[in-house]
Design an enzyme around this catalytic site. Structure first.
Site, PDB file in Angstrom:
ATOM      1  N   ASN A   7      -3.960   5.146  -3.199  1.00 11.85           N
ATOM      2  CA  ASN A   7      -4.950   5.352  -4.265  1.00 11.85           C
ATOM      3  C   ASN A   7      -4.224   5.235  -5.608  1.00 11.85           C
ATOM      4  O   ASN A   7      -3.469   6.127  -5.984  1.00 11.85           O
ATOM      5  CB  ASN A   7      -5.562   6.754  -4.082  1.00 11.85           C
ATOM      6  N   TRP A   8      -4.465   4.112  -6.300  1.00 12.45           N
ATOM      7  CA  TRP A   8      -3.732   3.855  -7.542  1.00 12.45           C
ATOM      8  C   TRP A   8      -4.303   4.622  -8.732  1.00 12.45           C
ATOM      9  O   TRP A   8      -3.797   4.491  -9.847  1.00 12.45           O
ATOM     10  CB  TRP A   8      -3.694   2.346  -7.826  1.00 12.45           C
ATOM     11  N   LYS A   9      -5.374   5.358  -8.485  1.00 15.01           N
ATOM     12  CA  LYS A   9      -5.991   6.191  -9.536  1.00 15.01           C
ATOM     13  C   LYS A   9      -6.107   5.404 -10.852  1.00 15.01           C
ATOM     14  O   LYS A   9      -6.464   4.228 -10.840  1.00 15.01           O
ATOM     15  CB  LYS A   9      -5.203   7.497  -9.700  1.00 15.01           C
ATOM     16  N   HIS A  93     -13.257  12.572  -4.072  1.00 15.18           N
ATOM     17  CA  HIS A  93     -11.865  12.932  -4.388  1.00 15.18           C
ATOM     18  C   HIS A  93     -11.884  14.175  -5.275  1.00 15.18           C
ATOM     19  O   HIS A  93     -12.775  14.346  -6.106  1.00 15.18           O
ATOM     20  CB  HIS A  93     -11.175  11.765  -5.104  1.00 15.18           C
ATOM     21  N   GLU A  95     -10.340  14.923  -7.831  1.00 14.14           N
ATOM     22  CA  GLU A  95     -10.420  14.664  -9.284  1.00 14.14           C
ATOM     23  C   GLU A  95     -11.852  14.347  -9.694  1.00 14.14           C
ATOM     24  O   GLU A  95     -12.270  14.642 -10.824  1.00 14.14           O
ATOM     25  CB  GLU A  95      -9.433  13.532  -9.654  1.00 14.14           C
ATOM     26  N   GLU A 164      -7.072  16.785   1.579  1.00 13.96           N
ATOM     27  CA  GLU A 164      -6.158  16.814   0.446  1.00 13.96           C
ATOM     28  C   GLU A 164      -6.235  18.181  -0.222  1.00 13.96           C
ATOM     29  O   GLU A 164      -7.116  18.406  -1.067  1.00 13.96           O
ATOM     30  CB  GLU A 164      -6.548  15.739  -0.567  1.00 13.96           C
ATOM     31  N   GLY A 173       3.366  12.838 -10.951  1.00  9.22           N
ATOM     32  CA  GLY A 173       4.798  12.890 -10.684  1.00  9.22           C
ATOM     33  C   GLY A 173       5.015  13.670  -9.421  1.00  9.22           C
ATOM     34  O   GLY A 173       4.254  13.526  -8.466  1.00  9.22           O
ATOM     35  N   SER A 209       0.925  14.612  -2.575  1.00  9.10           N
ATOM     36  CA  SER A 209       2.375  14.459  -2.797  1.00  9.10           C
ATOM     37  C   SER A 209       3.121  13.796  -1.642  1.00  9.10           C
ATOM     38  O   SER A 209       4.249  14.152  -1.345  1.00  9.10           O
ATOM     39  CB  SER A 209       3.004  15.810  -3.134  1.00  9.10           C
ATOM     40  N   GLY A 230      -1.129   8.915  -3.453  1.00  5.88           N
ATOM     41  CA  GLY A 230      -1.503   8.646  -4.846  1.00  5.88           C
ATOM     42  C   GLY A 230      -0.341   8.042  -5.614  1.00  5.88           C
ATOM     43  O   GLY A 230       0.016   6.878  -5.405  1.00  5.88           O
TER      44      GLY A 230
HETATM   45  P1  PGA Z   1      -0.678  12.240  -4.903  1.00  3.02           P
HETATM   46  O1  PGA Z   1      -2.256  12.021  -4.833  1.00  3.02           O
HETATM   47  O2  PGA Z   1      -0.076  11.490  -3.749  1.00  3.02           O
HETATM   48  O3  PGA Z   1      -0.272  11.663  -6.234  1.00  3.02           O
HETATM   49  O4  PGA Z   1      -0.432  13.684  -4.817  1.00  3.02           O
HETATM   50  C1  PGA Z   1      -2.928  11.999  -3.611  1.00  3.02           C
HETATM   51  C2  PGA Z   1      -4.390  11.811  -3.853  1.00  3.02           C
HETATM   52  O5  PGA Z   1      -4.938  12.428  -4.769  1.00  3.02           O
HETATM   53  O6  PGA Z   1      -5.045  11.022  -3.146  1.00  3.02           O
END
Ligand code: PGA
Length: 249
Positions: A7-9, A93, A95, A164, A173, A209, A230
């Site tokens: 997921n490149w967000k 998601h 977010e 998640e 990060g 992460s 992510g």
């Molecule tokens: P992350 O994000 O690997 O940067 O923690 C995972 C996600 O939100 O799908």
């Protein structure tokens, strides 16, 4: 089948997304046992899709609208993304839930829309740090699963769940990943919960992460069908390392 989803967000520019996709386009792996997909930002979807068209890597989107067409300023529907080559859509998601205020009801409408458009929804669930501190993890996950799955008639692999934990997701990060043993137990519990709603096989992925250094400790667990990555999925180096490692499982 194991899954490796990136997921490149909103991390990459258009140019960076296209360059990353072009570097990934030549990667080969055992498609019978590994499914790899990337989720670029919407503006870059068409170009990323073009770069990966001949490759085994599938494409998905990070969000969809719940209605197919009409006067919905700023929205893009499941039918529209399916029409231009998407196989998957992330839905719910954290977010989207916690920054953009999507409710379980909104998410259910998006799941229905994805299924109707023959797009596979990757439904994200997870407890927040507060839920965890208040011992409400199971309550939160039960509620999210019930709203997402109740009354659906599903076939095998027509929908994917991504567990998640919100507290484990990195903020651009390094984050605090959920220990693999805890994640595995949680996955086993989620799979039991899912059985209340459907007999269909529903893959359950872990996200939060994940990086090339810890990916296998999740991927090699029996109840973890794959990972949704992510920030670590946004470089060629990391993606190639993860594809190669996952391919050897
Ligand atoms: P992350 O994000 O690997 O940067 O923690 C995972 C996600 O939100 O799908």
């Amino acid at each position: 089948m194991k899954y490796l989803f990136g997921n490149w967000k909103m991390y990459l520019t258009h140019q960076e997304s296209v360059v990353l996709a072009s570097h990934l386009s030549g990667r080969s792996f055992h498609e019978q046992s590994l499914c790899v997909a990337v989720f670029p930002m919407m503006l870059s979807f068409l170009e990323v899709d073009k770069q990966l068209h001949q490759s085994a890597i599938k494409r998905g989107v990070q969000n969809i609208a719940w209605t197919p067409q009409g006067a919905y300023t700023g929205a893009i529907s499941a039918h529209m993304v399916k029409d231009v080559g998407a196989s998957y859509a992330l839905v719910g998601h954290s977010e989207r839930r916690y920054i953009f205020g999507e409710t379980n009801e909104d998410i259910r409408k998006k799941i229905d829309a994805a299924l109707e458009a023959q797009l596979i929804p990757v439904v994200c669930i997870g407890e927040t740090a507060t839920d965890k501190a208040e011992n409400k993890t199971e309550y939160r996950l039960k509620k999210q699963l019930m709203k997402a799955l109740e009354g659906l008639s599903l076939q095998d692999n027509q929908l994917i769940i991504a567990y998640e934990p919100v507290w484990a997701i990195s903020q651009g990060g390094s984050g605090k990943p959920c220990p693999p043993l805890v994640a595995e137990e949680r996955h086993a519990w989620i799979k039991e919960e899912i059985k209340q709603y459907t007999k269909a096989a529903i893959p359950v992925l872990y996200g939060g992460s994940v990086n090339p250094g810890n990916m296998l400790s999740y991927m090699s667990c029996t109840d973890i069908d794959g990972v949704l990555v992510g920030s670590a999925s946004t470089t060629v180096e990391n993606m190639v390392a993860m594809i190669e490692a996952a391919d050897k499982l």
